[in-house]
Design a protein around this motif. Sequence first.
Motif, mmCIF file in Angstrom:
data_model
loop_
_atom_site.group_PDB
_atom_site.id
_atom_site.type_symbol
_atom_site.label_atom_id
_atom_site.label_comp_id
_atom_site.label_asym_id
_atom_site.label_seq_id
_atom_site.Cartn_x
_atom_site.Cartn_y
_atom_site.Cartn_z
ATOM 1 N N VAL A 269 0.602 -1.235 -0.047
ATOM 2 C CA VAL A 269 -0.228 0.056 -0.026
ATOM 3 C C VAL A 269 0.973 1.318 0.187
ATOM 4 O O VAL A 269 1.647 1.488 1.019
ATOM 5 N N PRO A 274 -6.268 8.279 3.174
ATOM 6 C CA PRO A 274 -6.884 7.397 4.232
ATOM 7 C C PRO A 274 -7.918 6.494 3.578
ATOM 8 O O PRO A 274 -8.315 6.864 2.528
ATOM 9 N N CYS A 276 -7.795 3.062 2.924
ATOM 10 C CA CYS A 276 -7.775 2.006 1.679
ATOM 11 C C CYS A 276 -7.186 0.605 2.585
ATOM 12 O O CYS A 276 -6.844 -0.109 1.900
ATOM 13 N N GLU A 277 -7.348 0.662 3.794
ATOM 14 C CA GLU A 277 -6.967 -0.416 4.621
ATOM 15 C C GLU A 277 -7.926 -1.778 4.198
ATOM 16 O O GLU A 277 -7.281 -2.883 4.110
ATOM 17 N N PHE A 292 1.915 -1.846 4.761
ATOM 18 C CA PHE A 292 1.679 -0.522 4.662
ATOM 19 C C PHE A 292 2.657 0.338 4.880
ATOM 20 O O PHE A 292 3.399 0.673 5.537
ATOM 21 N N SER A 294 2.010 3.766 3.726
ATOM 22 C CA SER A 294 1.516 5.382 3.516
ATOM 23 C C SER A 294 1.181 5.426 5.141
ATOM 24 O O SER A 294 0.636 4.745 5.803
ATOM 25 N N THR A 297 -2.170 5.678 6.832
ATOM 26 C CA THR A 297 -2.928 4.303 7.033
ATOM 27 C C THR A 297 -3.489 4.329 8.506
ATOM 28 O O THR A 297 -2.799 4.979 9.366
ATOM 29 N N SER A 298 -4.659 4.109 8.820
ATOM 30 C CA SER A 298 -5.084 3.876 10.539
ATOM 31 C C SER A 298 -4.899 2.386 10.600
ATOM 32 O O SER A 298 -5.473 1.497 9.997
ATOM 33 N N ALA A 302 -6.732 -1.291 9.983
ATOM 34 C CA ALA A 302 -6.479 -2.375 9.180
ATOM 35 C C ALA A 302 -6.615 -3.622 10.349
ATOM 36 O O ALA A 302 -6.933 -4.521 9.639
#
Length: 357
Positions: A269, A274, A276-277, A292, A294, A297-298, A302
């Motif tokens: 990723v 934000p 995309c998880e 991940f 990015s 990312t949260s 995820a």
Amino acid sequence: MPTSPGSPVGLHRVLEPAGVLPQAAQRLDPAPEIWPDEVRISVERLNLDAASYRQLSEAHGGDGERVKQAVLEIVEARGKMQNPVTGSGGMLVGVVDEAGPESPLGVRKGDRVATLVSLTLTPLRITDGLTRWDGRSEQVPAEGHAILFARSIVAKLPDDLAPELSLAVMDVCGAPALTARIVQQYVDKGTKPVVSVIGGAGKSGSLSLAAAARAGAARTIGVVPFEREAESLRAAGLADVVAIADARDPVALAKAVEESGGPADITVVCVDVPGCEHGAVLSTAAGGTVIFFSMATSFSAAALGAEGLAADVTMLVGNGYVPGHADYAMDLLRTEPGVRGLFEARLAAEAESDRQD
């Protein structure tokens, strides 16, 4: 100059709160006087990480002057560049102004270098008010100084590449190195993986696609959101298949990857938005790996999303450091025409935008 070495991880530069590492600190001391194991860099250019710059630009309606003032206020208040919303920063290039006699970093006065540690933990002072920056690009011409600790990471800039190009590559050099490592682990176990890179036309994405192919991936899928990016990625020849999908739409992303030869054994990723998880997890095969990179990312999204989907995937946080990552990324730039073409086109577009402004 203090006579004894400071903390190798920079604890002596933390002003508040006490007892935390510089990255977690609210405020650092950017004073120019160095400790015996520190290095002071005369700053030439900052590179804001993509997630941070996007957030600042969107928060200020694309007004470059307001973005500039926001960056100046952050650095002045915190003694470092750390976006309070994304928590991320970027990195910088400059010239070594002074190296303490006990610094282990192997640089000396006059060396042009790129810092390979985040601006979120680098003491920084800007002295020119960013007068040469219009606030509309991730690369920021700047004057000032930055401080590196004994455990910081720094690389000398190569003589054969423009500093702007080197900076763009080194900003994301952890992504291809880790991608190559994970692909190689699959290959070593007798499996050539399908690798999907979300954001494949970007800086970290294009390098990760090249790294996956070099490491032995069976198929590489580059996922982009728009046809114009798909055209650029096809022309670069870095992906076996180019798929168009909104990475924030989990079902659409999973379908696009499946139709391109997935699901992916490894999903990387590299997008700076934000949300995309869940798509990354849903488009990855059972037993697969999601990396991940990015800063948008949260990680709670995820983890909880994977749980809710009953998805048996390993999720990795790309921390930006793999031994030898800078040299590896530079080698990809030099040897993969498609990578270099995408990077140079990106820089040319930014330069053209600056001229028009």
